[in-house]
Design a protein around this motif. Structure first.
Motif, PDB file in Angstrom:
ATOM      1  N   PRO A 207      -0.014  -1.039  -0.801  1.00  0.00           N
ATOM      2  CA  PRO A 207      -0.646  -0.322  -1.916  1.00  0.00           C
ATOM      3  C   PRO A 207      -1.378  -1.242  -2.882  1.00  0.00           C
ATOM      4  O   PRO A 207      -2.295  -0.801  -3.583  1.00  0.00           O
ATOM      5  CB  PRO A 207       0.532   0.378  -2.603  1.00  0.00           C
ATOM      6  N   THR A 208      -0.996  -2.510  -2.937  1.00  0.00           N
ATOM      7  CA  THR A 208      -1.695  -3.457  -3.820  1.00  0.00           C
ATOM      8  C   THR A 208      -3.138  -3.631  -3.375  1.00  0.00           C
ATOM      9  O   THR A 208      -4.065  -3.614  -4.190  1.00  0.00           O
ATOM     10  CB  THR A 208      -0.976  -4.817  -3.820  1.00  0.00           C
ATOM     11  N   ILE A 209      -3.350  -3.780  -2.070  1.00  0.00           N
ATOM     12  CA  ILE A 209      -4.702  -3.917  -1.539  1.00  0.00           C
ATOM     13  C   ILE A 209      -5.441  -2.584  -1.613  1.00  0.00           C
ATOM     14  O   ILE A 209      -6.656  -2.542  -1.807  1.00  0.00           O
ATOM     15  CB  ILE A 209      -4.664  -4.424  -0.085  1.00  0.00           C
ATOM     16  N   ALA A 210      -4.721  -1.477  -1.470  1.00  0.00           N
ATOM     17  CA  ALA A 210      -5.355  -0.157  -1.511  1.00  0.00           C
ATOM     18  C   ALA A 210      -6.093   0.063  -2.822  1.00  0.00           C
ATOM     19  O   ALA A 210      -7.164   0.686  -2.845  1.00  0.00           O
ATOM     20  CB  ALA A 210      -4.303   0.928  -1.300  1.00  0.00           C
ATOM     21  N   ARG A 211      -5.559  -0.444  -3.910  1.00  0.00           N
ATOM     22  CA  ARG A 211      -6.231  -0.315  -5.205  1.00  0.00           C
ATOM     23  C   ARG A 211      -7.597  -0.984  -5.184  1.00  0.00           C
ATOM     24  O   ARG A 211      -8.547  -0.515  -5.814  1.00  0.00           O
ATOM     25  CB  ARG A 211      -5.378  -0.940  -6.309  1.00  0.00           C
ATOM     26  N   LYS A 212      -7.707  -2.076  -4.456  1.00  0.00           N
ATOM     27  CA  LYS A 212      -8.960  -2.827  -4.433  1.00  0.00           C
ATOM     28  C   LYS A 212      -9.988  -2.216  -3.481  1.00  0.00           C
ATOM     29  O   LYS A 212     -11.188  -2.296  -3.721  1.00  0.00           O
ATOM     30  CB  LYS A 212      -8.681  -4.278  -4.039  1.00  0.00           C
ATOM     31  N   THR A 213      -9.517  -1.625  -2.379  1.00  0.00           N
ATOM     32  CA  THR A 213     -10.449  -1.058  -1.408  1.00  0.00           C
ATOM     33  C   THR A 213     -10.778   0.400  -1.691  1.00  0.00           C
ATOM     34  O   THR A 213     -11.708   0.951  -1.102  1.00  0.00           O
ATOM     35  CB  THR A 213      -9.881  -1.149   0.019  1.00  0.00           C
ATOM     36  N   GLY A 214     -10.013   1.029  -2.580  1.00  0.00           N
ATOM     37  CA  GLY A 214     -10.249   2.440  -2.886  1.00  0.00           C
ATOM     38  C   GLY A 214      -9.497   3.395  -1.990  1.00  0.00           C
ATOM     39  O   GLY A 214      -9.705   4.610  -2.053  1.00  0.00           O
ATOM     40  N   ALA A 215      -8.612   2.890  -1.131  1.00  0.00           N
ATOM     41  CA  ALA A 215      -7.858   3.765  -0.233  1.00  0.00           C
ATOM     42  C   ALA A 215      -6.904   4.650  -1.020  1.00  0.00           C
ATOM     43  O   ALA A 215      -6.266   4.194  -1.969  1.00  0.00           O
ATOM     44  CB  ALA A 215      -7.083   2.935   0.790  1.00  0.00           C
ATOM     45  N   ASP A 216      -6.814   5.915  -0.629  1.00  0.00           N
ATOM     46  CA  ASP A 216      -5.892   6.827  -1.310  1.00  0.00           C
ATOM     47  C   ASP A 216      -4.998   7.528  -0.282  1.00  0.00           C
ATOM     48  O   ASP A 216      -5.052   7.242   0.914  1.00  0.00           O
ATOM     49  CB  ASP A 216      -6.652   7.844  -2.166  1.00  0.00           C
ATOM     50  N   ASN A 217      -4.196   8.448  -0.768  1.00  0.00           N
ATOM     51  CA  ASN A 217      -3.216   9.094   0.094  1.00  0.00           C
ATOM     52  C   ASN A 217      -3.870   9.910   1.205  1.00  0.00           C
ATOM     53  O   ASN A 217      -3.350   9.998   2.319  1.00  0.00           O
ATOM     54  CB  ASN A 217      -2.299   9.999  -0.739  1.00  0.00           C
ATOM     55  N   LYS A 218      -5.032  10.496   0.939  1.00  0.00           N
ATOM     56  CA  LYS A 218      -5.704  11.291   1.969  1.00  0.00           C
ATOM     57  C   LYS A 218      -6.194  10.396   3.104  1.00  0.00           C
ATOM     58  O   LYS A 218      -6.153  10.784   4.279  1.00  0.00           O
ATOM     59  CB  LYS A 218      -6.860  12.082   1.360  1.00  0.00           C
TER      60      LYS A 218
END
Length: 309
Positions: A207-218
């Motif tokens: 989830p730390t990297i997800a914040r930077k790439t814009g990845a979300d739960n969907k």
């Protein structure tokens, strides 16, 4: 848009494959010979190979897999112009317009490409200075293209077979000739497959990297939906019998994690039955289920087999 809140908890998973007379990942440096580890002879599947299958399923927008996912997961694009318009395009696709991609601002880039949000990208690294004009070179120098080089929120590990694999090599023939002056064709040892193997492919969700790439739960839900279908709906003549036996997905209790990842991986990895050295079918393996992780299951928020969903 980046926030200070993690989009989801840390997650971990393991895909278990049963390979029968198929080539799960050919090596182009070895005439498409099934990939193996030199010492020990265990089979290999690269992360690039596995992710390519997921990308192909998403890129086929009219295909049954994406259409079903679109309906089941409500992947409709946001029509509110004041909100991000989340799309599910594939950055790593043939025929892409590099100039059009380069002109995208960070928010637009993140909102467009599903695989860039989940798997990261190295788009900028492949661009040569000759492809950039003066303003673009200056923008890159100032860090304006940093979003084009990002690691992924989902990291797929190398797939490895539980035991060494045996390779079958056969000569292929063609009734009609493919060379001038010949009325028949032949490809000596052109058919190279693994006789049988059980492989495991681990993956890790950060989830730390997800914040930077814009990845979300969907984005993550689409990834989970695709896992059991990755080989079934991308089969080919050289890869007809690759079955996903299990697609384990475990969610930690927090973004920081609540259990060492290796405990789950070790517990769910198949092993050979006692006395078996060269397995010939999956009946030669002990393949764990949920009942085999009772001692650590409560350390996760949830552990599921996506093949049962």
């Amino acid at each position: 848009m980046e926030t200070n809140i993690a989009p989801f908890n840390r997650c971990i998973g393991l895909v278990v494959l049963d390979v029968v007379m198929s080539n799960p990942n050919g090596d182009p440096d070895m005439e498409s010979e099934p990939r193996t580890i030199e010492v020990g002879g265990k089979g290999l599947i690269t992360p690039v190979s596995f992710k390519r299958k997921l990308r192909d399923l998403v890129e086929d927008k009219d295909g049954v897999v994406f259409q079903t996912a679109k309906e089941k997961l409500a992947l409709e694009e946001n029509e509110d112009k004041n909100e991000p318009c989340r799309r599910f395009e594939i950055l790593e696709s043939r025929g892409r317009d590099r100039k059009e991609i380069l002109d995208k601002e960070e928010r637009d880039f993140k909102d467009t490409y599903w695989d860039a949000r989940l798997f990261g990208n190295t788009f900028l690294e492949s661009l040569k200075d000759a492809e950039l004009n003066k303003n673009q070179k200056e923008r890159r120098k100032l860090g304006g293209y940093d979003h084009f080089i990002r690691t992924g929120a989902v990291q797929v590990g190398v797939g490895v077979s539980i035991a060494s694999v045996q390779i079958a090599r056969l000569t292929m023939t063609n009734k009609s000739g493919v060379q001038e002056g010949k009325d028949r064709g032949m490809a000596p040892l052109g058919f190279r497959v693994v006789r049988h193997g059980v492989y495991v492919i681990p993956f890790y969700v950060n989830p730390t990297i997800a914040r930077k790439t814009g990845a979300d739960n969907k984005d993550l839900e689409l990834f989970k939906f695709l896992l059991p279908l990755a080989y079934q709906h991308t089969s080919s003549a050289i890869r007809p019998q690759v079955s996903v036996l299990h697609a384990w997905f475990a969610e930690h209790k927090s973004p920081l994690g609540s259990c060492p990842d290796y405990l789950l991986i070790d517990a769910l990895t198949p092993r050979l039955k006692e006395g078996v050295s060269q397995p010939k079918s999956r009946t030669d393996y002990i393949i764990p289920g949920l009942g085999d992780i009772e001692d650590i299951r409560d350390r996760f928020k949830d552990v599921i087999d996506l093949c049962d969903e």
